[in-house]
Design a protein around this motif. Structure first.
Motif, PDB file in Angstrom:
ATOM      1  N   ALA A  41      56.955  81.140  89.369  1.00  0.00           N
ATOM      2  CA  ALA A  41      56.723  79.691  89.270  1.00  0.00           C
ATOM      3  C   ALA A  41      55.248  79.345  89.333  1.00  0.00           C
ATOM      4  O   ALA A  41      54.769  78.463  88.614  1.00  0.00           O
ATOM      5  CB  ALA A  41      57.496  78.973  90.379  1.00  0.00           C
ATOM      6  N   LEU A  42      54.514  80.022  90.186  1.00  0.00           N
ATOM      7  CA  LEU A  42      53.096  79.709  90.341  1.00  0.00           C
ATOM      8  C   LEU A  42      52.330  79.980  89.053  1.00  0.00           C
ATOM      9  O   LEU A  42      51.461  79.200  88.656  1.00  0.00           O
ATOM     10  CB  LEU A  42      52.513  80.521  91.497  1.00  0.00           C
ATOM     11  N   GLN A  43      52.656  81.070  88.369  1.00  0.00           N
ATOM     12  CA  GLN A  43      51.967  81.389  87.125  1.00  0.00           C
ATOM     13  C   GLN A  43      52.261  80.374  86.036  1.00  0.00           C
ATOM     14  O   GLN A  43      51.438  80.135  85.146  1.00  0.00           O
ATOM     15  CB  GLN A  43      52.371  82.793  86.663  1.00  0.00           C
ATOM     16  N   GLN A  44      53.428  79.726  86.101  1.00  0.00           N
ATOM     17  CA  GLN A  44      53.796  78.751  85.086  1.00  0.00           C
ATOM     18  C   GLN A  44      53.007  77.452  85.207  1.00  0.00           C
ATOM     19  O   GLN A  44      53.081  76.581  84.355  1.00  0.00           O
ATOM     20  CB  GLN A  44      55.291  78.452  85.172  1.00  0.00           C
ATOM     21  N   LEU A  45      52.233  77.340  86.281  1.00  0.00           N
ATOM     22  CA  LEU A  45      51.465  76.121  86.497  1.00  0.00           C
ATOM     23  C   LEU A  45      50.053  76.203  85.934  1.00  0.00           C
ATOM     24  O   LEU A  45      49.274  75.266  86.066  1.00  0.00           O
ATOM     25  CB  LEU A  45      51.384  75.814  88.001  1.00  0.00           C
ATOM     26  N   GLN A  46      49.708  77.313  85.289  1.00  0.00           N
ATOM     27  CA  GLN A  46      48.314  77.543  84.937  1.00  0.00           C
ATOM     28  C   GLN A  46      47.787  76.591  83.852  1.00  0.00           C
ATOM     29  O   GLN A  46      46.571  76.456  83.697  1.00  0.00           O
ATOM     30  CB  GLN A  46      48.120  78.985  84.481  1.00  0.00           C
ATOM     31  N   ARG A  47      48.681  75.887  83.158  1.00  0.00           N
ATOM     32  CA  ARG A  47      48.172  74.950  82.145  1.00  0.00           C
ATOM     33  C   ARG A  47      47.784  73.602  82.740  1.00  0.00           C
ATOM     34  O   ARG A  47      47.232  72.748  82.059  1.00  0.00           O
ATOM     35  CB  ARG A  47      49.195  74.758  81.031  1.00  0.00           C
ATOM     36  N   PHE A  48      48.057  73.420  84.047  1.00  0.00           N
ATOM     37  CA  PHE A  48      47.737  72.154  84.694  1.00  0.00           C
ATOM     38  C   PHE A  48      46.365  72.259  85.362  1.00  0.00           C
ATOM     39  O   PHE A  48      46.235  72.517  86.556  1.00  0.00           O
ATOM     40  CB  PHE A  48      48.816  71.784  85.710  1.00  0.00           C
ATOM     41  N   HIS A  49      45.334  72.040  84.569  1.00  0.00           N
ATOM     42  CA  HIS A  49      43.968  72.232  85.050  1.00  0.00           C
ATOM     43  C   HIS A  49      43.517  71.112  85.986  1.00  0.00           C
ATOM     44  O   HIS A  49      42.493  71.250  86.658  1.00  0.00           O
ATOM     45  CB  HIS A  49      43.015  72.334  83.855  1.00  0.00           C
ATOM     46  N   ALA A  50      44.286  70.006  86.033  1.00  0.00           N
ATOM     47  CA  ALA A  50      43.924  68.895  86.912  1.00  0.00           C
ATOM     48  C   ALA A  50      44.621  68.990  88.266  1.00  0.00           C
ATOM     49  O   ALA A  50      44.520  68.068  89.076  1.00  0.00           O
ATOM     50  CB  ALA A  50      44.260  67.565  86.250  1.00  0.00           C
ATOM     51  N   LEU A  51      45.314  70.105  88.512  1.00  0.00           N
ATOM     52  CA  LEU A  51      46.090  70.255  89.740  1.00  0.00           C
ATOM     53  C   LEU A  51      45.186  70.137  90.965  1.00  0.00           C
ATOM     54  O   LEU A  51      44.190  70.830  91.097  1.00  0.00           O
ATOM     55  CB  LEU A  51      46.786  71.616  89.742  1.00  0.00           C
ATOM     56  N   ARG A  52      45.553  69.218  91.870  1.00  0.00           N
ATOM     57  CA  ARG A  52      44.750  68.990  93.071  1.00  0.00           C
ATOM     58  C   ARG A  52      45.524  69.292  94.356  1.00  0.00           C
ATOM     59  O   ARG A  52      44.913  69.611  95.370  1.00  0.00           O
ATOM     60  CB  ARG A  52      44.277  67.527  93.105  1.00  0.00           C
ATOM     61  N   SER A  53      46.858  69.186  94.322  1.00  0.00           N
ATOM     62  CA  SER A  53      47.663  69.370  95.522  1.00  0.00           C
ATOM     63  C   SER A  53      48.835  70.297  95.233  1.00  0.00           C
ATOM     64  O   SER A  53      49.565  70.098  94.260  1.00  0.00           O
ATOM     65  CB  SER A  53      48.179  68.006  96.013  1.00  0.00           C
ATOM     66  N   LEU A  54      49.016  71.301  96.100  1.00  0.00           N
ATOM     67  CA  LEU A  54      50.060  72.306  95.902  1.00  0.00           C
ATOM     68  C   LEU A  54      50.755  72.591  97.224  1.00  0.00           C
ATOM     69  O   LEU A  54      50.104  72.861  98.235  1.00  0.00           O
ATOM     70  CB  LEU A  54      49.444  73.590  95.337  1.00  0.00           C
ATOM     71  N   ASP A  55      52.093  72.514  97.211  1.00  0.00           N
ATOM     72  CA  ASP A  55      52.915  72.766  98.395  1.00  0.00           C
ATOM     73  C   ASP A  55      53.961  73.790  97.999  1.00  0.00           C
ATOM     74  O   ASP A  55      54.815  73.529  97.141  1.00  0.00           O
ATOM     75  CB  ASP A  55      53.576  71.456  98.845  1.00  0.00           C
ATOM     76  N   LEU A  56      53.938  74.983  98.630  1.00  0.00           N
ATOM     77  CA  LEU A  56      54.827  76.053  98.220  1.00  0.00           C
ATOM     78  C   LEU A  56      55.072  77.039  99.357  1.00  0.00           C
ATOM     79  O   LEU A  56      54.277  77.121 100.309  1.00  0.00           O
ATOM     80  CB  LEU A  56      54.244  76.799  97.020  1.00  0.00           C
ATOM     81  N   PRO A  57      56.170  77.807  99.277  1.00  0.00           N
ATOM     82  CA  PRO A  57      56.372  78.881 100.249  1.00  0.00           C
ATOM     83  C   PRO A  57      55.373  80.003  99.999  1.00  0.00           C
ATOM     84  O   PRO A  57      55.041  80.314  98.851  1.00  0.00           O
ATOM     85  CB  PRO A  57      57.818  79.332  99.988  1.00  0.00           C
ATOM     86  N   ALA A  58      54.880  80.595 101.063  1.00  0.00           N
ATOM     87  CA  ALA A  58      53.871  81.643 100.919  1.00  0.00           C
ATOM     88  C   ALA A  58      54.380  82.805 100.072  1.00  0.00           C
ATOM     89  O   ALA A  58      53.604  83.477  99.393  1.00  0.00           O
ATOM     90  CB  ALA A  58      53.444  82.146 102.296  1.00  0.00           C
ATOM     91  N   ALA A  59      55.704  83.034 100.083  1.00  0.00           N
ATOM     92  CA  ALA A  59      56.270  84.143  99.318  1.00  0.00           C
ATOM     93  C   ALA A  59      56.102  83.946  97.819  1.00  0.00           C
ATOM     94  O   ALA A  59      56.240  84.911  97.045  1.00  0.00           O
ATOM     95  CB  ALA A  59      57.753  84.298  99.662  1.00  0.00           C
ATOM     96  N   ALA A  60      55.797  82.723  97.374  1.00  0.00           N
ATOM     97  CA  ALA A  60      55.623  82.478  95.945  1.00  0.00           C
ATOM     98  C   ALA A  60      54.294  82.995  95.434  1.00  0.00           C
ATOM     99  O   ALA A  60      54.060  83.012  94.225  1.00  0.00           O
ATOM    100  CB  ALA A  60      55.736  80.980  95.654  1.00  0.00           C
ATOM    101  N   CYS A  61      53.410  83.406  96.338  1.00  0.00           N
ATOM    102  CA  CYS A  61      52.117  83.966  95.934  1.00  0.00           C
ATOM    103  C   CYS A  61      52.267  85.475  95.781  1.00  0.00           C
ATOM    104  O   CYS A  61      52.462  86.186  96.779  1.00  0.00           O
ATOM    105  CB  CYS A  61      51.042  83.642  96.962  1.00  0.00           C
TER     106      CYS A  61
END
Length: 423
Positions: free
Chosen positions: A25-45
């Motif tokens: 899921a985290l890799q699928q966010l790479q097109r969002f260059h304006a991303l400022r806030s991220l909330d996720l489980p540590a296991a997603a890294c």
């Protein structure tokens, strides 16, 4: 998920990933260059790493445990202003210093939630390079298996610190807490594990929390059932809450230090759920009180004093009142009066004509009895003590007289004042 993300604007700035999010899921966010806030489980890294495209993050929340490798990776986030971490195990010595590289960090939230008894440490001395850090939150849930938290010295060296909140059992609080020059808000809920550190030794020119405006003490230990004299030096204090701390006051025990009356800027005072049998004399001369909460104590009367003249809200629920205190005739500015959960109180016509009718601004009067069924620790009337008590309700004559004297008054038999927004 990928199909959904393709429909989202590339200007997306905030993302929350739940526990069921795909591993990629985290890799699928790479097109969002304006991303400022991220909330996720540590296991997603993946492998405890953060992808390069999140370097523009300003707010990051990592839930469900943080590995040392992931903590080290945070150094790649130069713009990070808010960091929230859930720690499930104690980090190896020195790893907290990994946070020292986040030079833009303004807020740090640490939640301690281990699956087995674990001792955590917070060492503020390792964060002195964070010259913008203004807010620190340390929380261990009440059902957590976290052992008493160790807080080391150095809090006063956090030059920009304005807000400190601790909700955890602690071994002790560091003495230099009194020396935080820019602290404006201090919130301590210590689960009866400790109290305020020893009062500082007076020295020439030394100030005790010179900027503090708000202080909340909940479930803190008070030596001898009294507040420490050092509190009388908080000249800028406008809001003080001392809740469920075992604060006592009687004819023989003041509870508040004599110098308490020097808090001339104090507007909001809560002494809820303590063991007050009498109002401390030092409180009665406060000149600027607007809100006074004395709920869940053992008060049967109120003394006269300067404190009544500026009051706008007075909460007296769950005490031992048998009548409306006559001294309230001095409270001409009173707008809200909570007398709920006082079993012996019977509102009479005399109460109306002699007291209530002389409060022209009174707009809300609470007389309910339901709150006494579930009172917090330290309440004057306990649920067990309610057995066999006969509740007294106002007479029709009293209600008619009240309606004639104060036609704008709302009377509530179901709620307490705290259930009204903004009170």
């Amino acid at each position: 998920m990928a199909a959904v993300l393709r429909l989202v604007s590339p200007q997306l700035q905030a993302v929350y990933l739940g526990a069921g999010a795909p591993q990629d899921a985290l890799q699928q966010l790479q097109r969002f260059h304006a991303l400022r806030s991220l909330d996720l489980p540590a296991a997603a890294c993946p492998e405890g790493q953060l992808p390069a495209f999140v370097q523009s993050l300003e707010e990051l929340t990592l839930r469900e445990g943080v590995s040392p490798a992931l903590l080290s990776a945070l150094a790649s986030l130069p713009r990070l202003r808010l960091l929230s971490l859930t720690l499930t195990e104690a980090l190896p010595a020195g790893h907290q210093r990994q946070l020292a590289g986040l030079r833009s960090l303004e807020e740090l939230h640490l939640y301690f939630s281990p699956s087995q008894p674990t001792a955590f440490q917070f060492q503020p001395s390792g964060l002195t390079t964070l010259t913008r850090l203004r807010s620190v939150l340390l929380v261990a849930p009440r059902d957590s298996m976290c052992q008493p938290l160790t807080i080391g010295p150095g809090m006063s060296k956090l030059a920009a610190l304005q807000e400190l909140q601790v909700e955890s059992r602690v071994e002790r609080l560091p003495p230099d807490l009194w020396s935080c020059l820019h602290l404006t808000r201090l919130d301590l809920d210590l689960d009866h594990s400790a109290g305020l550190p020893a009062s500082p030794v007076p020295t020439t020119g030394a100030a005790v929390l010179p900027a503090l405006r708000e202080l909340r003490l909940a479930r803190c230990r008070l030596q001898g059932g009294a507040l420490p004299p050092a509190l009388c030096q908080l000249s800028t204090l406008s809001r003080l809450e001392v809740q469920s701390c075992g604060l006592t006051s009687s004819a023989a025990h003041a509870g508040l230090p004599e110098g308490f009356s020097r808090l001339s800027k104090l507007e909001h005072l809560s002494l809820e759920a303590n063991a007050l049998c009498a109002l401390p004399p030092a409180l009665c001369t406060l000149p600027a009180l607007r809100h006074l909460d004395l709920s869940c104590n053992q008060l049967a009367w109120l003394p006269p004093g300067l404190y009544l003249r500026t009051l706008e809200t007075l909460l007296l629920s769950a005490n031992r009142l048998a009548q409306v205190p006559p001294v309230l005739t001095e409270a001409a500015s009173l707008e809200v009066l909570d007398l709920s959960s006082n079993p012996a109180l019977e509102l009479s016509r005399h109460d109306v004509t002699a007291v209530l009718s002389r409060m022209p601004r009174l707009s809300l009067l609470l007389l309910g009895k339901q709150a006494a069924l579930d009172l917090p620790l330290g309440a004057g009337i306990t649920a067990a003590g309610m057995h066999g008590l006969e509740w007294r309700t106002p007479s029709v004559a009293a209600l008619v007289a009240l309606g004639q004297a104060l036609p704008q008054l709302q009377i509530d038999f179901e709620h307490t004042a705290k259930e009204y927004e903004g009170i």
